[in-house]
Each structure stands twice: as C-alpha cells, then as structure tokens.
Design an enzyme around this catalytic site. Structure first.
Site, PDB file in Angstrom:
ATOM      1  N   CYS A 265      76.210 -18.969  33.417  1.00  0.00           N
ATOM      2  CA  CYS A 265      76.897 -18.139  33.751  1.00  0.00           C
ATOM      3  C   CYS A 265      78.475 -18.614  35.193  1.00  0.00           C
ATOM      4  CB  CYS A 265      76.508 -16.298  34.903  1.00  0.00           C
ATOM      5  SG  CYS A 265      74.784 -15.643  33.453  1.00  0.00           S
TER       6      CYS A 265
HETATM    7  N1  NAD Z   1      71.177 -15.989  31.579  1.00  0.00           N
HETATM    8  C1  NAD Z   1      71.497 -15.172  32.122  1.00  0.00           C
HETATM    9  O1  NAD Z   1      71.633 -15.262  33.420  1.00  0.00           O
HETATM   10  C2  NAD Z   1      73.084 -14.224  31.499  1.00  0.00           C
HETATM   11  C3  NAD Z   1      73.327 -13.287  32.197  1.00  0.00           C
HETATM   12  C4  NAD Z   1      74.117 -12.256  31.800  1.00  0.00           C
HETATM   13  C5  NAD Z   1      74.804 -12.562  30.252  1.00  0.00           C
HETATM   14  N2  NAD Z   1      74.652 -13.962  29.819  1.00  0.00           N
HETATM   15  C6  NAD Z   1      74.713 -14.288  28.408  1.00  0.00           C
HETATM   16  O2  NAD Z   1      74.327 -13.591  27.199  1.00  0.00           O
HETATM   17  C7  NAD Z   1      73.426 -14.642  26.378  1.00  0.00           C
HETATM   18  C8  NAD Z   1      72.996 -15.509  26.095  1.00  0.00           C
HETATM   19  O3  NAD Z   1      72.712 -16.117  26.516  1.00  0.00           O
HETATM   20  P1  NAD Z   1      71.396 -16.423  27.343  1.00  0.00           P
HETATM   21  O4  NAD Z   1      70.989 -17.129  29.099  1.00  0.00           O
HETATM   22  O5  NAD Z   1      69.929 -15.769  26.640  1.00  0.00           O
HETATM   23  O6  NAD Z   1      71.104 -17.583  26.486  1.00  0.00           O
HETATM   24  P2  NAD Z   1      69.775 -18.876  25.985  1.00  0.00           P
HETATM   25  O7  NAD Z   1      69.907 -20.360  25.516  1.00  0.00           O
HETATM   26  O8  NAD Z   1      67.880 -18.510  27.091  1.00  0.00           O
HETATM   27  O9  NAD Z   1      68.754 -17.975  24.687  1.00  0.00           O
HETATM   28  C9  NAD Z   1      69.956 -17.642  23.330  1.00  0.00           C
HETATM   29  C10 NAD Z   1      69.294 -18.180  22.405  1.00  0.00           C
HETATM   30  O10 NAD Z   1      69.722 -17.718  21.206  1.00  0.00           O
HETATM   31  C11 NAD Z   1      69.147 -18.104  20.017  1.00  0.00           C
HETATM   32  N3  NAD Z   1      70.657 -18.912  19.072  1.00  0.00           N
HETATM   33  C12 NAD Z   1      71.215 -19.548  19.647  1.00  0.00           C
HETATM   34  N4  NAD Z   1      72.632 -19.482  18.537  1.00  0.00           N
HETATM   35  C13 NAD Z   1      71.576 -18.564  17.938  1.00  0.00           C
HETATM   36  C14 NAD Z   1      72.223 -18.317  16.287  1.00  0.00           C
HETATM   37  N5  NAD Z   1      73.707 -18.258  15.814  1.00  0.00           N
HETATM   38  N6  NAD Z   1      71.210 -16.558  15.579  1.00  0.00           N
HETATM   39  C15 NAD Z   1      70.294 -17.086  16.350  1.00  0.00           C
HETATM   40  N7  NAD Z   1      69.409 -17.207  17.325  1.00  0.00           N
HETATM   41  C16 NAD Z   1      70.375 -18.936  17.921  1.00  0.00           C
HETATM   42  C17 NAD Z   1      69.116 -19.790  21.002  1.00  0.00           C
HETATM   43  O11 NAD Z   1      67.931 -20.668  19.586  1.00  0.00           O
HETATM   44  C18 NAD Z   1      68.800 -19.609  22.466  1.00  0.00           C
HETATM   45  O12 NAD Z   1      66.274 -18.851  22.473  1.00  0.00           O
HETATM   46  C19 NAD Z   1      75.358 -15.775  27.010  1.00  0.00           C
HETATM   47  O13 NAD Z   1      76.252 -14.935  26.562  1.00  0.00           O
HETATM   48  C20 NAD Z   1      75.110 -15.704  28.526  1.00  0.00           C
HETATM   49  O14 NAD Z   1      76.561 -15.952  28.769  1.00  0.00           O
HETATM   50  C21 NAD Z   1      73.230 -14.614  30.484  1.00  0.00           C
END
Ligand code: NAD
Length: 413
Positions: A265
């Site tokens: 983030c």
């Molecule tokens: N991690 C955090 O602390 C956090 C907090 C708030 C917001 N976010 C936002 O949330 C979003 C997700 O982040 P995250 O940390 O959960 O990511 P992550 O990498 O932990 O998880 C994402 C998942 O999506 C899957 N994926 C990727 N592309 C895909 C597709 N096309 N179809 C289906 N599955 C797919 C991946 O295999 C993975 O398991 C991002 O935009 C991030 O900026 C993250």
C-alpha cells in the site's frame, strides 16, 4: 456447497484483502465463493490452511465445514452471486506506474458469467476513475445479453494486516456508487458486514480518499525520516523530540522513523496519485519528494550501522533482524529491508538476516540469532526476536523500531 442462497457473494482474489472479507461475510450470514487464479493457493485454502495471518486455520476450516465458503479457480461460479467484489492486486509496472493488468483480467474473467441485477464492487486500490473508465466498460462489453441491469460501486479496502484492534467489522467503509441504486445496494451489502458505512458522492471520491489516506502516511513518514537525519547530525535524539511534540493534544500526530516504507500500500498507492496527477496535466511534486526521501532511507540506515563498527574491521558482519515490511506478518512485498541489505553489501559488508516469521526471502534463508556479527540492525520488530542474547554477547544494535528501551549497546535511529 449450496450456492442457491440469495445472499451469495463472490470475491475475486483471496489474499490479504479477499480472504478476511470472505470470513467476515460468512460470519454475517453470506455464502461465499472465493475466486483466485492461483491454483496452488486455492488448494491450500480448501485444505483449510490459511495463507494470511489474520485468518486462522480453524476459522477457515469452520467456514468450509459449514458449507458457507469455498475457494475456486472457476470464474463461471460467480453466476450464483448477487454481489461480486474485486480484491486483486494493483501493483506498479517497471516504470513505477499503475499496472491494472490483474484488475482488467479479473473484470474480463467475471464479465461473461455475471447474472442480471448483480452488484459489482471494486475494493482494489486505484486512481479515481478506475471503476467508471476501466471496470465498467470491460464488463459492459463482455457481459451476457440477458444481464441487462448491473450495479457498480467502489468501496476501497482499509484493512491493516496484523492490526488486532481495527478489522473488517469496526473499520468504517467508504462506498460510492455510479448511480443511486448502485450506491444503495453497496450500502446495504457493506452494512451487513461492517458497523459503519459512509456513503460518498461518487466512486471517484471513494477512490481518491483511499489515495489520500495512504499518501498522508507516506508524506508523514518521509517528514519524520528527514527530521531524523537532521536531529542525528545535531546530536539530538529524534525519539525524544517526537515524544515531546506528541504531548500537544491537537494538531500533531506522531509518526516514527524507520528503514523506509513497505507492503502493498504505502510505497505504491501514492504513485497512483502522482501518475493520475500527470494524466491531468498536473504534478504532485510534494508526494514525489516524499517517495524519494523514503527510498533513500535504507541507505542512510546502512551508513548509521556502519558508523557503529570499528573502522579497523576489514569485512564487517551485519545481522538484519526482521525482513517483513511490518511486525506480525510474513509479507515481504516491497520491504525496504531489501534495499538495506543491498546498501550494506555495496559497502563490502557480509550480511545475514533473521526473521522468525519468514522462512525464505529473495532466495536466501535466515540464520540463527546467534550468528556472529559486529552489529545488528533491528529493522522490523517481529514477535519472537529476542535481542537480549545479542546484548549479552556484547553485540551493538541499531534499533530502527524504537522498541528497545534503556539497554546498553542499543542505539535508536
Ligand atoms: N494488503 C493490504 O494491507 C491492503 C490493504 C488495503 C487495500 N489493499 C488493496 O487491495 C488489493 C488486493 O491486495 P492484497 O494485499 O489482498 O493482494 P494479495 O496479493 O494478498 O491477494 C490478491 C490475490 O488475488 C489473486 N489474483 C491476482 N490476479 C487475479 C485475477 N485476475 N483473478 C483472480 N485472482 C487474482 C492472487 O493470486 C492473490 O491471491 C490491492 O489493490 C491493494 O492495494 C491491500
């Protein structure tokens, strides 16, 4: 698992955002289909082994056993859902600009299977206009003919992995719909899993608010990182200064210095903002400066650590304690410790690392805390790191976490 329930939610992406959302929704009475394109992760989850620290294996197994949750790689399963949330990563590309390829592929994956009257929500962080100008057009073009009426909203996720106080339920959720009915449906959905839902005028307001929140953190961390360097050069302990300023009951919020910023983030989202500014013929120079100050911080930390080693030592040995980007998680994405290690190596230092939560990092394995070294850098305060035995051995420690109090041989950043 029966998916005939009218309260069926499909979540695209089962990571740090998607899986906790799935469990919160199960608790709120939803039947959840967790779609992820990473087959090994789907198998691991269905086996009852949680890939994220905030969800226990027991919680996951219980949701699966009740028939209320299942992970799958099959996008066609979203046909059973009345609500679909997109929770896929939004990283940077090689030019450090927004890379929406995963978001686009998620939208393309679900589009042909969306049922009529479904609400589609984007929780992924992105620049304002992403829902309206990227997601809606893809889905509108590829959706089945009979799915004439769809609803769209943006509800950026605010989860803070490892935070024991703030979670899906008690963190207020921003919701912006592309029309009144979308907003109403998104509001009703989030009200079923969150204590407080805040309606905003448009999806763009929600998207921009998320960028503002994380950019706020980036620039304040940069400010305190710069301030740290000014204080050290003048022989002042910056932690004392922050404690002192923190006694002001209004208008000040304490931030602490560190090795830099990491995770999915804080180092990334502000660059969505700077890119968005450039698209609009403007620039966000203040944010760009903050980014560069934070990115230089690992080098500064390396130099501070080297300054603690006798110059006669030919090839110094430095032990890095904690490589995850923050305490309590095994997540090493964008960890600033990577640059710290590179900076030390470029000074001819022999570097090893220790992190009780991380078994493998950048193709290297950890050493024990008893590794023989000239100085140790506490970069991330991971649970399970016991510095007392280093102190007993007379190893000097550079504490970048402000967590070791009043111990001889410890210098705070
Ligand atoms: N991690 C955090 O602390 C956090 C907090 C708030 C917001 N976010 C936002 O949330 C979003 C997700 O982040 P995250 O940390 O959960 O990511 P992550 O990498 O932990 O998880 C994402 C998942 O999506 C899957 N994926 C990727 N592309 C895909 C597709 N096309 N179809 C289906 N599955 C797919 C991946 O295999 C993975 O398991 C991002 O935009 C991030 O900026 C993250």
């Amino acid at each position: 698992m029966s998916v005939e329930n009218h309260k069926t939610l499909a979540i695209i992406g089962q990571g740090y955002v998607g899986l906790p959302l799935a469990m919160a929704a199960v608790e709120a009475g939803w039947t959840v289909i967790g779609v992820d394109n990473f087959e090994a992760k789907v198998s691991q989850i269905n086996f009852g082994s949680s890939p994220v620290e905030d969800i226990s294996d027991e919680q996951l197994k219980s949701a699966i056993a009740k028939g209320r949750y299942k992970a799958t790689t099959e996008f066609s399963s979203v046909a059973a859902a009345t609500v679909i949330t997109i929770c896929v990563p939004t990283p940077l590309d090689n030019n450090r600009e927004p890379d929406l390829s995963l978001l686009r592929s998620a939208a393309r994956g679900i589009a042909p299977h969306i049922s009529n009257e479904t609400l589609v929500v984007s929780e992924s962080t992105s620049y304002p206009g992403t829902l309206r100008n990227v997601i809606v057009p893809i889905i509108s073009e590829l959706k089945p003919k009979e799915s004439q009426k769809l609803y769209f909203a943006s509800a950026p996720e605010r989860v803070d992995p490892g935070n024991k106080t703030w979670n899906q339920r008690n963190t207020p959720r921003l919701v912006g719909g592309i029309d009144n009915e979308s907003e109403k449906r998104a509001h009703d959905f989030y009200q079923s899993i969150c204590d407080a839902v805040v309606k905003v005028a448009t999806p763009e307001v929600a998207e921009a608010a998320k960028l503002l929140e994380n950019t706020f953190r980036l620039v304040n961390i940069a400010l305190v990182n710069e301030f740290t360097q000014l204080c050290f050069a003048s022989g002042i302990n910056v932690q004392d200064v922050i404690d002192a300023a923190g006694t002001k009951p209004y208008g000040f919020m304490p931030f602490r210095p560190g090795v830099g910023v990491g995770g999915h983030c804080i180092p990334i989202d502000p660059l969505y903002l700077t890119w968005w500014a450039r698209q609009n013929g403007s620039s966000a120079v203040f944010v760009e400066f903050a980014d560069s100050i934070n990115r230089l911080m690992p080098r500064y930390v390396a130099e501070r650590a080297l300054g603690m080693i006798d110059t006669k030592v030919n090839r110094p040995k430095v032990l890095i304690l904690g490589v995850a980007y923050k305490p309590g998680v095994r997540d090493v994405r964008e960890t600033p410790v990577s640059e710290l290690r590179n900076a030390l190596i470029s000074h001819g230092v022999e570097v090893a690392w220790h992190d009780p939560l991380v078994p493998l990092w950048e193709d290297t394995t950890p050493v024990g805390i008893n590794w023989d070294c000239d100085v140790a850098i506490l970069s991330t305060k991971q649970p399970g790191i016991d510095v007392t035995q280093l102190i007993d051995r007379g190893v000097r420690i550079l504490d970048c976490t402000n967590s070791i109090k009043n111990l001889a041989g410890v210098t705070t950043l």
